[in-house]
Write an enzyme that holds these catalytic residues in place. Structure first.
Site, short mmCIF file in Angstrom:
data_model
loop_
_atom_site.label_atom_id
_atom_site.label_comp_id
_atom_site.label_asym_id
_atom_site.label_seq_id
_atom_site.Cartn_x
_atom_site.Cartn_y
_atom_site.Cartn_z
N VAL A 137 7.25 -1.49 16.85
CA VAL A 137 6.14 -2.27 17.39
C VAL A 137 6.69 -3.22 18.45
O VAL A 137 7.65 -3.94 18.19
CB VAL A 137 5.43 -3.07 16.28
CG1 VAL A 137 4.31 -3.92 16.87
CG2 VAL A 137 4.89 -2.13 15.21
N GLU A 146 26.27 -17.25 -1.57
CA GLU A 146 26.58 -15.98 -2.21
C GLU A 146 27.71 -15.25 -1.47
O GLU A 146 28.63 -14.71 -2.09
CB GLU A 146 25.32 -15.11 -2.28
CG GLU A 146 24.38 -15.59 -3.39
CD GLU A 146 22.95 -15.12 -3.26
OE1 GLU A 146 22.16 -15.37 -4.19
OE2 GLU A 146 22.59 -14.52 -2.23
N GLY A 157 5.45 -3.91 8.99
CA GLY A 157 6.60 -4.35 8.21
C GLY A 157 6.55 -3.82 6.78
O GLY A 157 5.54 -3.97 6.09
N GLY A 190 8.76 -4.76 4.36
CA GLY A 190 9.50 -5.64 3.46
C GLY A 190 8.64 -6.00 2.26
O GLY A 190 7.65 -5.32 1.96
N PHE A 191 9.00 -7.09 1.60
CA PHE A 191 8.24 -7.45 0.39
C PHE A 191 6.76 -7.70 0.70
O PHE A 191 5.88 -7.18 0.00
CB PHE A 191 8.85 -8.70 -0.26
CG PHE A 191 10.10 -8.41 -1.02
CD1 PHE A 191 10.06 -7.69 -2.21
CD2 PHE A 191 11.33 -8.85 -0.55
CE1 PHE A 191 11.22 -7.42 -2.92
CE2 PHE A 191 12.50 -8.59 -1.26
CZ PHE A 191 12.44 -7.87 -2.45
N ALA A 236 11.58 -13.88 -1.58
CA ALA A 236 10.83 -12.68 -1.96
C ALA A 236 9.56 -13.03 -2.74
O ALA A 236 8.50 -12.47 -2.44
CB ALA A 236 11.73 -11.75 -2.77
#
Lengths: 421, 421
Positions: free
Chosen positions: A78, A169, A10, A12-13, A314
């Site tokens: 994966v 949002e 991964g 991502g963050f 995050a």
């Protein structure tokens, strides 16, 4: 002795910051992702609502990690994790590991109604964001050409499911599109009459924020003419109709921002999972019985404060990624692992122009000040001068002109093909 | 008496400038396009080569024409033109007109080999550009994971068919991606060993330019390690193999920038067409026998200089669009139509960093000066401060860093699905 092999799943963050924290480690590192880019997810809703372009909030993982000679990037899918044999199984091969950092993230849960997925898309990837952008913009175009008043109203009705930050949002941004960006662009419809309905099953919006801020968000949304339905569950979705409790609402556009479903990888591991499928980890982020395997980011289920699970944000992912990497370095050095300690630097969500809520170590901000704090924090946390500058410019430009710089309907042809199929 | 209805088909350069020229006309104007955006096509290859984002070179047609109260925008698919009954037939309706300006453009011709289309995509729309971007970037990713040396070399071989401006620009940009942007990002492959082959059936590149500039472009491409094959026709394309004359080249990525095929709408009119299907028009741009119908832009076949047809460029389209609009205004006023006169302000094409060719009223420029002229002209001609600023910033940033700001592979999942299908 060959250097141990650390595999990170991964980009991502959690995965990216883990990889960076391993730059000096005495190990070979491989980071695997299906996509070539790291995504700044907190601004993904702005791609979905035509403010930013995909490239403004995404960067190639290779490019971000270019300076690390001990690291390789694999663009691969994966499919399973084989804990017993310490292998990651790919769609087209496998990778053996000595240490594994699993940071594959989560998607939305449809609570046993996966048939709702195509009718109410979620927002996790750039493709999702472009799909949602197309749906929102096309709804107004179709309304303009629709002669039946009921159908026209359904085209101009938008339902957002889920009252967390993403739902708030999205609802706020759609209301702004209708009231400002498109207001003068149509001849036969008045976009300002569009309905935006935000549905939340719980008793309040933004449940991870203090109650006072939930109320402020509710007031701000009301000012934007968003109808909020609290304590109301979606009971059915059909093409063109959303059932909210006993109410049937004619709405052509439904967006899903509720629930958490873990990456399907967690199920292949044969370890204890929570209800959402997240991996229940030790305080060190390792998997019980597997001190060589760590889970970081949204996929880790870790309860540390008064029984409350850590939020899927995050900052949590970044801190977990770094701690997982440190614990790998400790393990290589034969040192005991360290427990994860979350440093809460605050919580922010934006509702719209000049409107946000911020909870910064007990300091509660609303309105313009919170909105400015939100903007500064997000620009500051974007990676790279290029992206910071582009995002900042487009925000200033949009603020001054009320326009949306990425008002494009793309892939219509595909969308139509799909309808035909 | 009701005001006459002018229908414009197509929101490209010709259609957009025709619509603007009709702002004060005593007429109702409807502009119809399948897409919601006007596209600045001269920079489309920069989206395909990861420099710019789609939104940087596209703007909503509604937004561009917002200030014109006599105008409506229709997002609709035109399927036929019924000259006898003065109607435009849509996929879902029809529109009657008093005057018609047809500006539906052209696509690429595969010279009777439409089976090559999926193997060698052309570059006309934003979707095409994103598809090409994905193919180029994925080719390097796949090469990195490929263990067979022959397959790896085929993945790192790029064939561009057609030596006009688009072909030259694509070939130069792919060479720059390999030599600069990606050079240090891979572990197992060396992107600088990628082969880029530009194939042109005619005797020279950039046939609409003076010979001296064709030679300069050839030299500049050679400096970028692009192999150019002149006087060579593509005789076959199969997955992974391109046949050029008697030579079979193993190449996984083939891009098509050759030939011109008119919009299929021209065939529905029952009027005289040229070999490429373009409508042969009078000097006034009207269709013979139909003084109420004008054709502008790439779809108009008009030969005015020494038997040479006008090139399919943005300046020609803009000037034709405006003249067609003026002739509609003349017709409404009962005045005779004016002939089209092309004002040639120059011809530019870029090859790469610091490298372009320019022919400006006989003044022939090459190298850095031509490249600077190219950049200034294109920034200046972009519509809107927002887009000008974003493009200029990204060019300066890319020039200084050698990076590409939009290096994203998106829609992989769809691409794979298509392979499976």
């Amino acid at each position: 002795m060959p250097r141990p092999h650390v595999v990170i799943i991964g980009g991502g963050f959690a995965g990216l910051y883990a990889a960076q924290a391993l730059a000096e480690a005495p190990a070979r590192v491989t980071i695997v992702d299906r996509r070539n880019h790291h995504l700044f997810q907190p601004l993904l809703y702005q791609v979905a609502t035509a403010v930013l372009s995909p490239a403004d909030i995404a960067q190639p993982i290779r490019s971000l990690l270019r300076g690390q000679p001990n690291l390789e990037v694999e663009l691969a899918d994966v499919t399973a994790i084989d804990l017993a044999n310490r292998r990651v199984v790919l769609a087209d091969g496998q990778i053996a590991y000595d240490y594994l950092i699993l940071a594959a993230g989560v998607s939305h849960a449809y609570f046993g109604h996966d048939e709702w997925r195509p009718l109410a898309p979620g927002l996790k990837s750039l493709e999702d964001a472009l799909d949602i952008r197309r749906r929102i913009l096309l709804a107004f175009e179709r309304a303009e050409r629709e002669t039946d008043p009921a159908r026209r109203q359904a085209l101009m009705t938008f339902v957002v499911v889920g009252g967390g930050p993403t739902g708030v949002e999205l609802a706020g941004a759609i209301a702004e599109i209708a009231h400002h960006s498109l207001a003068k662009d149509f001849d036969r419809i008045d976009p300002t009459t569009a309905r935006v309905i935000l549905v939340e099953a719980g008793p309040r919006l933004l449940v991870t924020f203090p109650e006072k801020l939930s109320q402020a968000a509710l007031d701000d949304l009301r000012r934007l003419s968003v109808e909020t339905r609290l304590g109301a569950a979606v009971t059915g979705i059909e093409p063109g109709i959303v059932h909210i409790e006993n109410d049937a609402i004619a709405a052509e556009t439904v967006l899903w921002a509720a629930g958490v479903a873990a990456s399907p990888l967690s199920k292949t591991m044969g370890v204890e999972l929570d209800r959402a499928g997240r991996v229940i980890v030790e305080r060190t982020l390792s998997v019980p019985g597997h001190p060589e395997v760590f889970v970081a980011g949204d996929l880790a289920a870790l309860t540390i404060r008064r029984g409350q699970p850590l939020p899927g944000t995050a900052p949590v992912a970044i801190q977990e990624g770094r701690r997982a990497a440190q614990n790998v370095i400790h393990a290589i050095a034969g040192l005991p692992p360290l427990p994860f300690v979350y440093r809460d630097r605050g919580n922010l969500a934006t509702i719209g122009r000049n409107s946000a809520v911020a909870d910064i170590r007990g300091l509660k901000l609303t309105g313009f000040v919170a909105w400015l704090a939100w903007a500064v924090v997000h620009i500051f946390n974007l990676i790279g001068f290029h992206n910071r500058f582009l995002v900042a410019f487009q925000w200033v430009w949009g603020y001054l002109t009320f326009k949306r710089g990425a008002r494009l309907i793309t892939n219509e042809v595909d969308a139509e093909t799909k309808l035909i199929e």
